[in-house]
Design a protein around this motif. Structure first.
Motif, mmCIF file in Angstrom:
data_model
loop_
_atom_site.group_PDB
_atom_site.id
_atom_site.type_symbol
_atom_site.label_atom_id
_atom_site.label_comp_id
_atom_site.label_asym_id
_atom_site.label_seq_id
_atom_site.Cartn_x
_atom_site.Cartn_y
_atom_site.Cartn_z
ATOM 1 N N GLU A 150 1.363 8.706 7.195
ATOM 2 C CA GLU A 150 1.255 7.280 7.491
ATOM 3 C C GLU A 150 -0.170 6.885 7.851
ATOM 4 O OE1 GLU A 150 3.966 5.641 10.292
ATOM 5 O OE2 GLU A 150 5.554 5.393 8.788
ATOM 6 N N THR A 208 9.022 -0.523 6.835
ATOM 7 C CA THR A 208 9.717 0.746 6.656
ATOM 8 C C THR A 208 10.936 0.789 7.568
ATOM 9 O OG1 THR A 208 9.428 3.155 6.593
ATOM 10 C CG2 THR A 208 8.365 1.978 8.403
ATOM 11 N N THR A 216 -0.153 -3.024 10.355
ATOM 12 C CA THR A 216 -0.117 -2.900 8.899
ATOM 13 C C THR A 216 1.218 -2.329 8.435
ATOM 14 O OG1 THR A 216 -1.216 -0.757 9.128
ATOM 15 C CG2 THR A 216 -2.600 -2.658 8.602
ATOM 16 N N ILE A 217 1.844 -1.493 9.279
ATOM 17 C CA ILE A 217 3.165 -0.927 8.971
ATOM 18 C C ILE A 217 4.149 -1.408 10.028
ATOM 19 C CG2 ILE A 217 4.514 1.168 8.630
ATOM 20 C CD1 ILE A 217 1.968 2.612 7.845
ATOM 21 N N ARG A 218 5.205 -2.106 9.604
ATOM 22 C CA ARG A 218 6.179 -2.670 10.535
ATOM 23 C C ARG A 218 7.522 -1.964 10.343
ATOM 24 N NH1 ARG A 218 3.829 -8.000 9.317
ATOM 25 N NH2 ARG A 218 1.600 -7.551 9.363
ATOM 26 N N SER A 219 8.151 -1.603 11.440
ATOM 27 C CA SER A 219 9.442 -0.925 11.388
ATOM 28 C C SER A 219 10.576 -1.939 11.518
ATOM 29 C CB SER A 219 9.545 0.109 12.502
ATOM 30 O OG SER A 219 10.873 0.608 12.601
ATOM 31 N N TYR A 256 9.086 2.737 1.975
ATOM 32 C CA TYR A 256 8.169 1.671 2.373
ATOM 33 C C TYR A 256 8.189 0.592 1.295
ATOM 34 C CZ TYR A 256 6.262 5.232 5.513
ATOM 35 O OH TYR A 256 6.107 6.200 6.468
ATOM 36 N N LEU A 279 -3.550 0.493 3.111
ATOM 37 C CA LEU A 279 -3.099 -0.883 3.281
ATOM 38 C C LEU A 279 -4.239 -1.786 3.736
ATOM 39 C CD1 LEU A 279 0.301 -0.176 5.090
ATOM 40 C CD2 LEU A 279 -0.007 -0.848 2.712
ATOM 41 N N LEU A 320 -1.683 6.157 4.602
ATOM 42 C CA LEU A 320 -1.098 4.930 4.077
ATOM 43 C C LEU A 320 -1.656 3.709 4.798
ATOM 44 C CD1 LEU A 320 0.934 3.443 2.303
ATOM 45 C CD2 LEU A 320 2.680 3.884 4.051
ATOM 46 N N ARG A 321 -1.827 3.816 6.095
ATOM 47 C CA ARG A 321 -2.341 2.691 6.888
ATOM 48 C C ARG A 321 -3.749 2.306 6.439
ATOM 49 N NH1 ARG A 321 -0.942 4.742 11.104
ATOM 50 N NH2 ARG A 321 1.015 3.645 11.474
ATOM 51 N N LEU A 375 5.765 -2.540 0.110
ATOM 52 C CA LEU A 375 4.412 -3.062 0.298
ATOM 53 C C LEU A 375 4.264 -4.424 -0.369
ATOM 54 C CD1 LEU A 375 4.140 -0.006 0.870
ATOM 55 C CD2 LEU A 375 1.923 -0.061 -0.288
ATOM 56 N N ALA A 397 3.061 -3.287 5.020
ATOM 57 C CA ALA A 397 4.230 -2.505 4.627
ATOM 58 C C ALA A 397 5.321 -2.624 5.681
ATOM 59 C CB ALA A 397 3.848 -1.040 4.425
#
Length: 503
Positions: free
Chosen positions: A346, A362, A393-396, A294, A353, A349-350, A296, A360
């Motif tokens: 995750e 990933t 908040t988390i983008r692939s 990840y 964030l 982690l989310r 950030l 973030a």
């Protein structure tokens, strides 16, 4: 804001010859008041003259009294400072006000440092000019977290209280440490949160720091032979301690880099750069579990300062499976986990964030650490492409991979130059004849060449749609039965749509 008599009286002594009958670092008083005959005062900061001294003592209880003019000291339950030479009362009052203002300004600076989540060093630098002696902060292993500038400047003092251990940490010299840890003063006050004096290895006032009833470290201050100066410094150190604990509650620790951590960090940075590490220790440990990477960074609307080393420390505490380090002013996180638990991790982690105003990027998980260079590039690309996306908040990377392919295709050509000429032909025809042939072709492709579904989406009769399709073939000579032709057309439409959106 409240002020301790120890602080006030010592600051006054810098300007006036006087005598502190008593002072303390534990009491607290508000802004100064002039004594008025016939009134009673409790726990106030009072300014009076020598003519009203006796009445003031009788009417004031648990107060800090500043007497303008020489008088004979008398016993009372007040803290008293006597100015030997009488001063113009308005000048004295202004001087006391300035002293209070200076404390308020310092307190505002400390509040801002904590609000902006800066560092322990920032707290110490903001305090350095307030103190008359050097002071330090160290954890429960006596590793120094921060030192005042005064200690750093005085090389003889620095060498006396600080040494470097085999891990490269600043730590109290071992002989001094053993002497101090076995001293009566330390053992008797180990659970106290009040300043206490220790005389070995040298006279110092110490304050234990506690967080959630657990001792987390200590603040230490060089002692002097002046009791008023000691009260002054202890008062400030106590006030500073409250902000150190606030910052600790945010970061959940003092950040002290371990040598093993640094070795692994350097190893991973070498892999990210696409180089081959000379040390294969960490690589040999790979392939046992799965990894996820990840990257950030701050959200665009964040007003917080990104102090990376502290956030790394916090995240590693929150998620033990993570290894965090700074890379190009961002936080790189390598997640090592057994089995199928990435989703659970995750979730933590989310929330992290969201709390810290971060986002973030990933990519897929992997077992071979040599993939780390590609993972970093993919995460960096994702953060750039998703900068305007506030929905996740988390983008692939794979949610943005098609957009990346589109962007790559425009590296050397404009959309008009690389897209299928047939589309431009249809757009020009539509502009002249007020038709929708380009939209018709795009719809036909998105419905996988389903004429009935396409007609329905365009709100036309099926026969009308087929007439449009015939006209398209006549104008462009396209072979829509060819898979590569269809794919080229679909990509061309996607490029034009993305280009128009970016405009």
């Amino acid at each position: 804001m409240n002020y301790q008599s120890g602080y006030l009286f010592y600051e006054l002594s810098k300007y006036y010859i006087g005598n502190a009958v008593s002072s303390s670092y534990q009491d607290h008083y508000g802004r100064p008041l002039f004594f008025e005959s016939g009134k009673n005062y409790f726990n106030q900061l009072i300014l009076t003259d020598k003519e009203h001294y006796q009445e003031c003592l009788c009417n004031c209880h648990a107060c800090a009294i500043i007497i303008n003019g020489s008088v004979q000291p008398a016993l009372s339950d007040n803290h008293i400072y006597i100015i030997q030479d009488e001063e113009p009362v308005h000048l004295l009052f202004n001087r006391i006000t300035d002293i209070c203002n200076r404390f308020d300004q310092w307190d505002e600076n400390l509040s801002r440092i904590v609000a902006d989540t800066l560092t322990y060093d920032d707290l110490y630098q903001a305090t350095d000019s307030m103190m008359s002696q050097g002071f330090s902060l160290f954890d429960t292993n006596f590793r120094f977290v921060s030192l005042s500038k005064r200690i750093i400047r005085e090389e003889e003092l620095l060498s006396y209280i600080v040494s470097i251990n085999k891990e490269g940490h600043q730590i109290m010299p071992i002989d001094n440490l053993l002497t101090y840890a076995q001293s009566t003063e330390f053992l008797e006050n180990e659970k106290s949160d009040k300043p206490f004096l220790s005389r070995v290895p040298r006279p110092c006032y110490n304050i234990n720091l506690f967080f959630k009833k657990k001792r987390i470290g200590m603040m230490s201050l060089a002692a002097t032979e002046d009791s008023l100066e000691n009260d002054h410094n202890c008062a400030l150190l106590l006030h500073l301690a409250s902000y150190v604990k606030k910052l600790y509650s945010y970061y959940q620790g003092f950040f002290v880099i371990k040598s093993e951590h640094k070795e692994k960090e350097n190893y991973l940075k070498t892999l990210i750069q696409g180089k081959t590490p000379t040390d294969s220790y960490w690589y040999d440990r790979a392939r046992i579990n799965r990894y996820a990477f990840y990257l950030l960074t701050q959200t665009k609307d964040s007003t917080q300062n990104l102090y990376i080393i502290y956030l790394c420390n916090y995240l590693e505490t929150l998620i033990p499976q993570s290894f965090c380090f700074e890379y190009n002013n961002q936080i790189a996180v390598l997640l090592e986990y057994p089995g199928n638990v990435r989703g659970e991790i995750e979730d933590k982690l989310r929330q992290f964030l969201l709390d810290k105003h971060l986002m973030a990027a990933t990519t897929r998980d992997f077992q071979d650490l040599s993939y780390l260079a590609a993972a970093y590039r993919q995460a960096s690309i994702t953060l750039k492409l998703s900068a305007k996306d506030i929905s996740a908040t988390i983008r692939s990377f794979y949610d943005y991979a098609f957009r990346y392919i589109m962007d790559c295709s425009l590296t050397h050509f404009t959309p008009d130059e690389i897209c299928a000429p047939a589309i431009q032909t249809l757009l020009e025809y539509d502009a002249v004849h007020q038709t929708e042939l380009a939209k018709t072709l795009e719809t036909y492709l998105t419905t996988h060449l389903n004429a009935t579904k396409s007609a329905r989406q365009l709100y036309v009769h099926r026969s009308s749609f087929l007439s449009r399709l015939d006209r398209i073939i006549q104008l462009t000579n396209l072979n829509l039965e060819d898979q590569e032709t269809r794919l080229y057309l679909e990509i061309s439409f996607a490029i034009k749509n993305l280009y128009q959106l970016s405009d």
